[in-house]
Each structure stands twice: as C-alpha cells, then as structure tokens.
Design a protein around this motif. Structure first.
Motif, PDB file in Angstrom:
ATOM      1  N   LEU A  94       9.795  -1.275  -3.497  1.00  0.00           N
ATOM      2  CA  LEU A  94       8.736  -0.342  -3.887  1.00  0.00           C
ATOM      3  C   LEU A  94       9.307   0.804  -4.713  1.00  0.00           C
ATOM      4  O   LEU A  94       8.702   1.222  -5.712  1.00  0.00           O
ATOM      5  CB  LEU A  94       8.032   0.202  -2.638  1.00  0.00           C
ATOM      6  N   ALA A  95      10.461   1.328  -4.319  1.00  0.00           N
ATOM      7  CA  ALA A  95      11.064   2.442  -5.055  1.00  0.00           C
ATOM      8  C   ALA A  95      11.371   2.034  -6.488  1.00  0.00           C
ATOM      9  O   ALA A  95      11.120   2.796  -7.438  1.00  0.00           O
ATOM     10  CB  ALA A  95      12.333   2.902  -4.341  1.00  0.00           C
ATOM     11  N   ILE A  96      11.920   0.843  -6.657  1.00  0.00           N
ATOM     12  CA  ILE A  96      12.229   0.360  -8.006  1.00  0.00           C
ATOM     13  C   ILE A  96      10.944   0.110  -8.787  1.00  0.00           C
ATOM     14  O   ILE A  96      10.825   0.486  -9.961  1.00  0.00           O
ATOM     15  CB  ILE A  96      13.091  -0.910  -7.929  1.00  0.00           C
TER      16      ILE A  96
ATOM     17  N   ARG B 183      -0.591  -0.766   2.755  1.00  0.00           N
ATOM     18  CA  ARG B 183       0.318  -0.393   3.847  1.00  0.00           C
ATOM     19  C   ARG B 183       1.072   0.891   3.493  1.00  0.00           C
ATOM     20  O   ARG B 183       1.461   1.101   2.349  1.00  0.00           O
ATOM     21  CB  ARG B 183       1.313  -1.516   4.119  1.00  0.00           C
ATOM     22  N   HIS B 184       1.267   1.763   4.479  1.00  0.00           N
ATOM     23  CA  HIS B 184       2.028   2.983   4.237  1.00  0.00           C
ATOM     24  C   HIS B 184       3.510   2.643   4.065  1.00  0.00           C
ATOM     25  O   HIS B 184       4.040   1.737   4.716  1.00  0.00           O
ATOM     26  CB  HIS B 184       1.847   3.972   5.382  1.00  0.00           C
ATOM     27  N   ALA B 185       4.174   3.382   3.193  1.00  0.00           N
ATOM     28  CA  ALA B 185       5.574   3.096   2.889  1.00  0.00           C
ATOM     29  C   ALA B 185       6.461   3.198   4.121  1.00  0.00           C
ATOM     30  O   ALA B 185       7.444   2.474   4.242  1.00  0.00           O
ATOM     31  CB  ALA B 185       6.067   4.042   1.799  1.00  0.00           C
TER      32      ALA B 185
ATOM     33  N   VAL C 262      10.824   6.992  -1.945  1.00  0.00           N
ATOM     34  CA  VAL C 262       9.384   6.755  -1.870  1.00  0.00           C
ATOM     35  C   VAL C 262       8.739   7.865  -1.051  1.00  0.00           C
ATOM     36  O   VAL C 262       9.426   8.646  -0.388  1.00  0.00           O
ATOM     37  CB  VAL C 262       9.056   5.379  -1.232  1.00  0.00           C
ATOM     38  N   PHE C 263       7.411   7.914  -1.090  1.00  0.00           N
ATOM     39  CA  PHE C 263       6.663   8.871  -0.279  1.00  0.00           C
ATOM     40  C   PHE C 263       6.187   8.132   0.971  1.00  0.00           C
ATOM     41  O   PHE C 263       5.262   7.320   0.901  1.00  0.00           O
ATOM     42  CB  PHE C 263       5.474   9.421  -1.061  1.00  0.00           C
TER      43      PHE C 263
END
Length: 273
Positions: free
Chosen positions: A166-168, A153-155, A111-112
């Motif tokens: 989130l990545a998936i 929300r920030h990762a 993720v970023f």
C-alpha cells in the motif's frame, strides 16, 4: 555496447561495468549534507537511470538515510548538486521535488493507519485535480490487484506485506518517475520481503521507473540491483554493477569492519533461510 532503451532490468543486471548504464534521470553529485550544518555525508555522488534499480548499501551510521533526505529535500545541501531529468533542483523545496517526479516511501510512517486503503491511495493524489484523483487511484490498483479487495479495510488491519505494498502504491498515485524506497523489507518475513522486491520493485523498474533502494538485507537487495554504491563513514567506498557486487566475497568483512560502534550492527550479506 550501450544497453538498448528496451532492455529489461535483468538485461541491465548482466552489464559488468558502467558502460551499459542508462542516461541518469537522477544525478546527485558531490552531495554533502547533515544536521545543524554538521556533515554526515561528504562528497557522495550517485546516479539512477530509468529502468535501473540502484542499491545503496552500508553499515548503520553510514549516511544512507541522510543521503536520501538530501536528495528529496527533507534536509538542505551543504554542498553538491541534485539534477533530475536534466534540471537542477538543488534549491527546490521538498514538495516541489515531489511535483517534478520524485516519489519517496520512508521506512516508517509510510501509511496512515487510521485511514482505509482507498483513503490512503487518495492521499497520494495530491498533485492531481480532485476530479482526477479517483482515475489515478484506479490505475494504480490495476497494478496492485491484491489491494482491490482491501479498499475498505483500515491500513492498521493489514499484514506487513500488504501495508508495504500500500505504501508503494500510494507513492505511485502521483506518478513519479523516480521512486526512492528506504528499507522497504524492514520487519517483513523473508518470503514476503522477497516478494516485495522481486514482484513489486523489479516490476516497477521493468515498467521504466528509476528506483533508488536502501536495503538492510544486502543479499536480497543485490538480487534485484542493477548497480550498487557502498557507503561507510559518510563517504562512498566503492561502486559496481550488481553482478560485480554479487560476485564479491568480501562484503561481509567490509560490513564487519565498518559496522559502527563496536561493530554491533552488521548487515546480513548471505541469503536468509
């Protein structure tokens, strides 16, 4: 008897041999690949059908990640073919393979961290016209309702399980039919790791996606696997249905025997407490 198109992953996992496997959506045959023209994997063949969860196992240095990079186009083939949905994509670039239906979630850099959940998901919509990205993001959020309240929300502020979810989810915004997951439970607590595999990964297969899974927690991966391949020294040592692999009592000794330099790294094959 062949498995019906409506069979669930659990029904597929009951199959004791290859006769019940789905028609391959991905067929990688005779794969030889490595770095600087030096092979790391040699003559490896794998297949993944829609609705299947195929587990790639092996000790550190077995060539698991190299195999995945060859399938996704991150590194070139030195031999063999990659066929996706009946089309030979052996010479296709990485971005072209993604457009044709391959999604990839790496072990790290998935993720970023400085972007919000919403922004990360929008980054996954690279294959869609800009006007359509929001709709695809909203569709994915319906599949992952736990991410909805986290959209702003920030990762970097997410928990490990939230970040992997989130990545998936970000990979799914592009709507791939084949999803490749490289050690999705790495650094996750056992209970969270189990949730990721049983609730998220198994659910994706149940929805008809083909899942290729590299998992260091072998026993956990086998809980959801339809089929499995065991690699060591860059070659396939054996393959079998998930049921057959779960029934074997010699996997632990196999990893000890083939565990790389001095056997220093051994993959766990017993269920974690």
């Amino acid at each position: 008897m062949p498995t019906s198109p409506e069979a669930t992953p659990s029904e597929l996992r009951a199959t004791a041999d290859g006769a019940g496997r789905r028609e391959p959506y991905l067929a990688a045959t005779g794969i030889t690949s490595g770095y600087n023209k030096v092979p790391v994997v040699r003559d490896v063949s794998i297949a993944v059908g829609l609705g299947e969860i195929v587990l790639i196992m092996g000790p550190n240095g077995a060539g698991k990640s190299t195999l995945v990079k060859a399938v996704t186009g991150k590194i070139p083939l030195l031999g063999g073919r990659v066929v996706l949905d009946g089309q030979d994509i052996s010479q296709a670039k990485e971005d072209e393979r993604a457009k044709r239906g391959i999604g990839y979630v790496p072990q790290v850099g998935d993720v970023f961290p400085t972007l919000t959940v919403q922004e990360n998901l929008e980054m996954g919509g690279y294959r869609w016209p800009r006007r359509d990205v929001r709709a695809h993001v909203d569709q994915v959020l319906e599949q992952f309702p736990t991410l909805k309240p986290l959209r702003r929300r920030h990762a970097r502020a997410l928990s490990g399980g939230e970040r992997k979810t989130l990545a998936i989810a970000r990979a799914l915004v592009a709507d791939p039919r084949l999803l490749i997951l490289d050690e999705p439970t790495s650094n996750l607590a056992p209970a969270i790791a189990s949730t990721v595999l049983h609730d998220v990964v198994d659910g994706l297969a149940a929805a008809g996606r083909a899942i290729l899974l590299i998992e260091q927690r072998v026993s956990l991966g086998l809980e959801v696997a339809t089929w499995g391949y065991v690699l060591a020294g860059g070659c396939t040592r054996f393959e079998a249905s998930g049921d057959e692999l779960r029934a074997r009592d010699d996997l632990g000794s196999f990893f000890l025997e083939h565990g790389g330099a001095g056997g220093a790294t051994v993959l766990p094959v017993t269920t974690e407490a």
